[in-house]
Design a protein around this motif. Sequence first.
Motif, PDB file in Angstrom:
ATOM      1  N   TRP A 246       0.839  -1.211   0.000  1.00 35.59           N
ATOM      2  CA  TRP A 246       0.000   0.000   0.000  1.00 35.59           C
ATOM      3  C   TRP A 246       0.866   1.250   0.000  1.00 35.59           C
ATOM      4  CZ3 TRP A 246      -1.168   4.100   3.429  1.00 35.59           C
ATOM      5  CH2 TRP A 246      -2.317   4.834   3.089  1.00 35.59           C
ATOM      6  N   LEU A 247       1.888   1.281   0.836  1.00 44.38           N
ATOM      7  CA  LEU A 247       2.750   2.466   0.923  1.00 44.38           C
ATOM      8  C   LEU A 247       3.544   2.683  -0.361  1.00 44.38           C
ATOM      9  CD1 LEU A 247       4.078   2.042   4.575  1.00 44.38           C
ATOM     10  CD2 LEU A 247       2.575   3.862   3.742  1.00 44.38           C
ATOM     11  N   ASN A 248       3.873   1.606  -1.044  1.00 37.29           N
ATOM     12  CA  ASN A 248       4.623   1.732  -2.299  1.00 37.29           C
ATOM     13  C   ASN A 248       3.844   2.470  -3.376  1.00 37.29           C
ATOM     14  OD1 ASN A 248       6.914   0.454  -1.401  1.00 37.29           O
ATOM     15  ND2 ASN A 248       6.340  -1.565  -2.193  1.00 37.29           N
ATOM     16  N   GLY A 249       2.540   2.630  -3.186  1.00 35.89           N
ATOM     17  CA  GLY A 249       1.707   3.297  -4.184  1.00 35.89           C
ATOM     18  C   GLY A 249       1.729   4.810  -4.107  1.00 35.89           C
ATOM     19  N   PHE A 250       2.537   5.375  -3.192  1.00 36.87           N
ATOM     20  CA  PHE A 250       2.556   6.835  -3.016  1.00 36.87           C
ATOM     21  C   PHE A 250       3.955   7.412  -3.183  1.00 36.87           C
ATOM     22  CE2 PHE A 250      -0.936   5.118  -0.482  1.00 36.87           C
ATOM     23  CZ  PHE A 250      -2.016   5.811  -1.030  1.00 36.87           C
ATOM     24  N   GLU A 251       3.979   8.714  -3.460  1.00 30.08           N
ATOM     25  CA  GLU A 251       5.246   9.409  -3.667  1.00 30.08           C
ATOM     26  C   GLU A 251       6.082   9.413  -2.387  1.00 30.08           C
ATOM     27  OE1 GLU A 251       6.454  10.895  -6.514  1.00 30.08           O
ATOM     28  OE2 GLU A 251       4.772   9.883  -7.508  1.00 30.08           O
ATOM     29  N   PRO A 252       7.412   9.442  -2.508  1.00 31.54           N
ATOM     30  CA  PRO A 252       8.270   9.513  -1.321  1.00 31.54           C
ATOM     31  C   PRO A 252       7.926  10.711  -0.427  1.00 31.54           C
ATOM     32  CG  PRO A 252       9.580   9.021  -3.268  1.00 31.54           C
ATOM     33  CD  PRO A 252       8.189   9.343  -3.758  1.00 31.54           C
ATOM     34  N   GLY A 253       7.837  10.458   0.861  1.00 31.59           N
ATOM     35  CA  GLY A 253       7.599  11.525   1.830  1.00 31.59           C
ATOM     36  C   GLY A 253       6.204  12.129   1.826  1.00 31.59           C
ATOM     37  N   SER A 254       5.224  11.448   1.205  1.00 27.76           N
ATOM     38  CA  SER A 254       3.899  12.060   1.063  1.00 27.76           C
ATOM     39  C   SER A 254       2.863  11.542   2.058  1.00 27.76           C
ATOM     40  CB  SER A 254       3.369  11.823  -0.356  1.00 27.76           C
ATOM     41  OG  SER A 254       3.147  10.433  -0.584  1.00 27.76           O
ATOM     42  N   VAL A 255       3.121  10.397   2.693  1.00 25.22           N
ATOM     43  CA  VAL A 255       2.116   9.749   3.550  1.00 25.22           C
ATOM     44  C   VAL A 255       2.237  10.220   5.000  1.00 25.22           C
ATOM     45  CG1 VAL A 255       1.254   7.539   4.431  1.00 25.22           C
ATOM     46  CG2 VAL A 255       2.073   7.708   2.063  1.00 25.22           C
ATOM     47  N   VAL A 256       1.082  10.427   5.650  1.00 26.90           N
ATOM     48  CA  VAL A 256       1.035  10.766   7.067  1.00 26.90           C
ATOM     49  C   VAL A 256       0.673   9.495   7.833  1.00 26.90           C
ATOM     50  CG1 VAL A 256       0.028  12.233   8.848  1.00 26.90           C
ATOM     51  CG2 VAL A 256       0.252  13.092   6.506  1.00 26.90           C
ATOM     52  N   PHE A 257       1.538   9.080   8.742  1.00 28.56           N
ATOM     53  CA  PHE A 257       1.290   7.915   9.601  1.00 28.56           C
ATOM     54  C   PHE A 257       0.877   8.421  10.976  1.00 28.56           C
ATOM     55  CE2 PHE A 257       3.406   4.642  12.504  1.00 28.56           C
ATOM     56  CZ  PHE A 257       2.317   3.784  12.475  1.00 28.56           C
ATOM     57  N   CYS A 258      -0.169   7.829  11.537  1.00 30.36           N
ATOM     58  CA  CYS A 258      -0.710   8.286  12.813  1.00 30.36           C
ATOM     59  C   CYS A 258      -0.886   7.093  13.748  1.00 30.36           C
ATOM     60  CB  CYS A 258      -2.052   8.986  12.572  1.00 30.36           C
ATOM     61  SG  CYS A 258      -2.896   9.509  14.066  1.00 30.36           S
ATOM     62  N   ALA A 259      -0.277   7.148  14.948  1.00 33.61           N
ATOM     63  CA  ALA A 259      -0.378   6.049  15.908  1.00 33.61           C
ATOM     64  C   ALA A 259      -0.322   6.597  17.333  1.00 33.61           C
ATOM     65  CB  ALA A 259       0.740   5.042  15.677  1.00 33.61           C
ATOM     66  N   PHE A 260      -1.031   5.923  18.253  1.00 32.01           N
ATOM     67  CA  PHE A 260      -1.123   6.398  19.636  1.00 32.01           C
ATOM     68  C   PHE A 260      -0.850   5.305  20.666  1.00 32.01           C
ATOM     69  CE2 PHE A 260      -3.023   9.785  17.347  1.00 32.01           C
ATOM     70  CZ  PHE A 260      -2.892  10.925  18.139  1.00 32.01           C
ATOM     71  N   GLY A 261      -0.087   4.288  20.281  1.00 32.25           N
ATOM     72  CA  GLY A 261       0.282   3.261  21.243  1.00 32.25           C
ATOM     73  C   GLY A 261      -0.827   2.266  21.518  1.00 32.25           C
ATOM     74  N   THR A 262      -0.537   1.333  22.434  1.00 31.18           N
ATOM     75  CA  THR A 262      -1.457   0.226  22.682  1.00 31.18           C
ATOM     76  C   THR A 262      -2.314   0.394  23.928  1.00 31.18           C
ATOM     77  OG1 THR A 262       0.287  -0.946  23.876  1.00 31.18           O
ATOM     78  CG2 THR A 262       0.034  -1.447  21.524  1.00 31.18           C
ATOM     79  N   HIS A 263      -2.106   1.461  24.707  1.00 29.97           N
ATOM     80  CA  HIS A 263      -2.966   1.583  25.874  1.00 29.97           C
ATOM     81  C   HIS A 263      -3.594   2.965  26.037  1.00 29.97           C
ATOM     82  CE1 HIS A 263       1.069   2.479  27.677  1.00 29.97           C
ATOM     83  NE2 HIS A 263       0.393   3.393  28.333  1.00 29.97           N
ATOM     84  N   PHE A 264      -3.801   3.646  24.888  1.00 30.64           N
ATOM     85  CA  PHE A 264      -4.602   4.873  24.936  1.00 30.64           C
ATOM     86  C   PHE A 264      -5.855   4.671  24.093  1.00 30.64           C
ATOM     87  CE2 PHE A 264      -6.083   8.848  23.145  1.00 30.64           C
ATOM     88  CZ  PHE A 264      -6.419   9.499  24.318  1.00 30.64           C
ATOM     89  N   PHE A 265      -7.005   5.060  24.653  1.00 29.95           N
ATOM     90  CA  PHE A 265      -8.293   4.900  23.975  1.00 29.95           C
ATOM     91  C   PHE A 265      -8.975   6.263  23.836  1.00 29.95           C
ATOM     92  CE2 PHE A 265      -7.146   1.071  26.165  1.00 29.95           C
ATOM     93  CZ  PHE A 265      -7.479   0.044  25.299  1.00 29.95           C
ATOM     94  N   PHE A 266      -9.235   6.683  22.597  1.00 30.01           N
ATOM     95  CA  PHE A 266      -9.947   7.937  22.353  1.00 30.01           C
ATOM     96  C   PHE A 266     -11.409   7.821  22.766  1.00 30.01           C
ATOM     97  CE2 PHE A 266      -6.597   8.789  19.135  1.00 30.01           C
ATOM     98  CZ  PHE A 266      -6.324  10.114  19.444  1.00 30.01           C
ATOM     99  N   GLU A 267     -12.026   8.952  23.115  1.00 32.00           N
ATOM    100  CA  GLU A 267     -13.481   9.048  23.125  1.00 32.00           C
ATOM    101  C   GLU A 267     -13.914   9.014  21.663  1.00 32.00           C
ATOM    102  OE1 GLU A 267     -15.276   8.897  25.693  1.00 32.00           O
ATOM    103  OE2 GLU A 267     -13.807   9.287  27.273  1.00 32.00           O
ATOM    104  N   LYS A 268     -15.109   8.523  21.400  1.00 29.51           N
ATOM    105  CA  LYS A 268     -15.532   8.327  20.015  1.00 29.51           C
ATOM    106  C   LYS A 268     -15.526   9.628  19.207  1.00 29.51           C
ATOM    107  CE  LYS A 268     -19.287   6.510  17.149  1.00 29.51           C
ATOM    108  NZ  LYS A 268     -20.620   5.843  17.144  1.00 29.51           N
ATOM    109  N   ASP A 269     -16.040  10.712  19.794  1.00 28.72           N
ATOM    110  CA  ASP A 269     -16.118  11.953  19.016  1.00 28.72           C
ATOM    111  C   ASP A 269     -14.735  12.552  18.752  1.00 28.72           C
ATOM    112  OD1 ASP A 269     -15.951  12.432  21.714  1.00 28.72           O
ATOM    113  OD2 ASP A 269     -17.634  13.836  21.813  1.00 28.72           O
TER     114      ASP A 269
END
Length: 450
Positions: A246-269
């Motif tokens: 999937w990542l190979n389908g985009f230009e170098p340096g163009s993708v935003v990766f977002c992660a918050f670890g394994t023990h944080f849970f957002f409120e739905k909104d």
Amino acid sequence: MGSKFHAFMYPLFGFGHMIPYLHLANKIAEKGHRVTFLVPKKAQKQLEPLNLFPASIIFYPVTLPHVDGLPVGAATTSDIPNSSQRVFSQAMDLLRDQIEAKVRALKPDLIFFDFVDWVPEMGKKLGVKSVSYQIVSAACIAMFLAPSAELGFPTPGYPSPKVALRGYDANLYSHFTNTRKFLFDRVTKGLKSCDVIAIRTCAEIEGKLCGFIERECQRKVLLSGPMFPEAQDKSSKQLEGRWNHWLNGFEPGSVVFCAFGTHFFFEKDQFQELCLGMELTGLPFLIAVMPPRGSSTVQEALPEGFEERVKGRGIVTGEWVEQPLILSHQSVGCFVNHCGSGTLWESLVSDCQNVFIPQLADQVLATRLFAEDLEVSVKVQRDEVTGWFSKEGLRDAVKSVMDKDSEIGKIVKRNHTKLKETLLSPGLLSGYADKFVEALENEVNNTKSF
């Protein structure tokens, strides 16, 4: 080299703590020493692939006793909401008799711990040296050692917790003074009663703060450096096929990766606001987070029509992903994260621009250091009253570092590149690890010489 020693490890049962402890165990085992590592039975299989020396690092599986308020079957902090930290600690405390019997039988030379504040007392009783190994930043530890939250922090540029948390969620400081303060009171007690303090940091970044901790606690402070795993060598492991494809389908340096670890849970909104903010950037993105509270999957909590609108350029997953390998992919140019300790170090040695959305008190303090003082990242602005971030705020923060003509982006990239070059300069990190293990050998040898 000193005589071989046996280390016993009892970290907080959260993956953000156990994994750095296991990296440390690997380095200790690499030098010919033995480690007994306490793990929750349910988490052992997930940790086993990270054990590079299974003949020298022996897992000792335990089951957490049930405590009122703790979900049935809870084994790690990933199984509980943030508000249950107190009862989780109480459950870990109930393992004391079992652990004491094990230590008495094994007679290790050192016991490593972080949040379990009775370990030094047990160690003294059994004649075993205790090491408080902290995987959070020295800035965070120093902040909570400061004599008064009202008077401010004694080192210029680092405010008191009350000041540092201003402008965040109105409940965050209250949360800190209750649950988080409870945890950091335990850490403080351990720091001031252990034999040796060790911190997962570098003098090049936090030397002055480590000096403050040493003076405040009247204890020797050893620095391990980030203690990255051997798998950090990109040639030794390949990214899982589907993500790589999937990542190979985009230009170098163009993708935003977002992660918050394994023990944080957002409120739905707030989770939905995160998704919409990523959509507003107009950039391809990959979001890897735990399902928000009240939802069994991330898919069921997505904003209406979101998947259709971002089809082909955006993915949201609740599965565990190989974060270091994703960060090293040429298409990933920006990393949105919570500034958690392990994630922070991985972000600093990557080539990605960093955007921080801290969620807990220690992460807020680390963000102040890296976004405001060192200027190697930017943070997402929050509402002055509610402390929540908006989709527009997230979009603006990402675009400020991703737009080629952005002055902020140029400053952050320049500072980040300089810091990365320092951290990855030949021999620096391996030197920290080698000197750290050597210092442990000396501690053990000094004890045996009496």
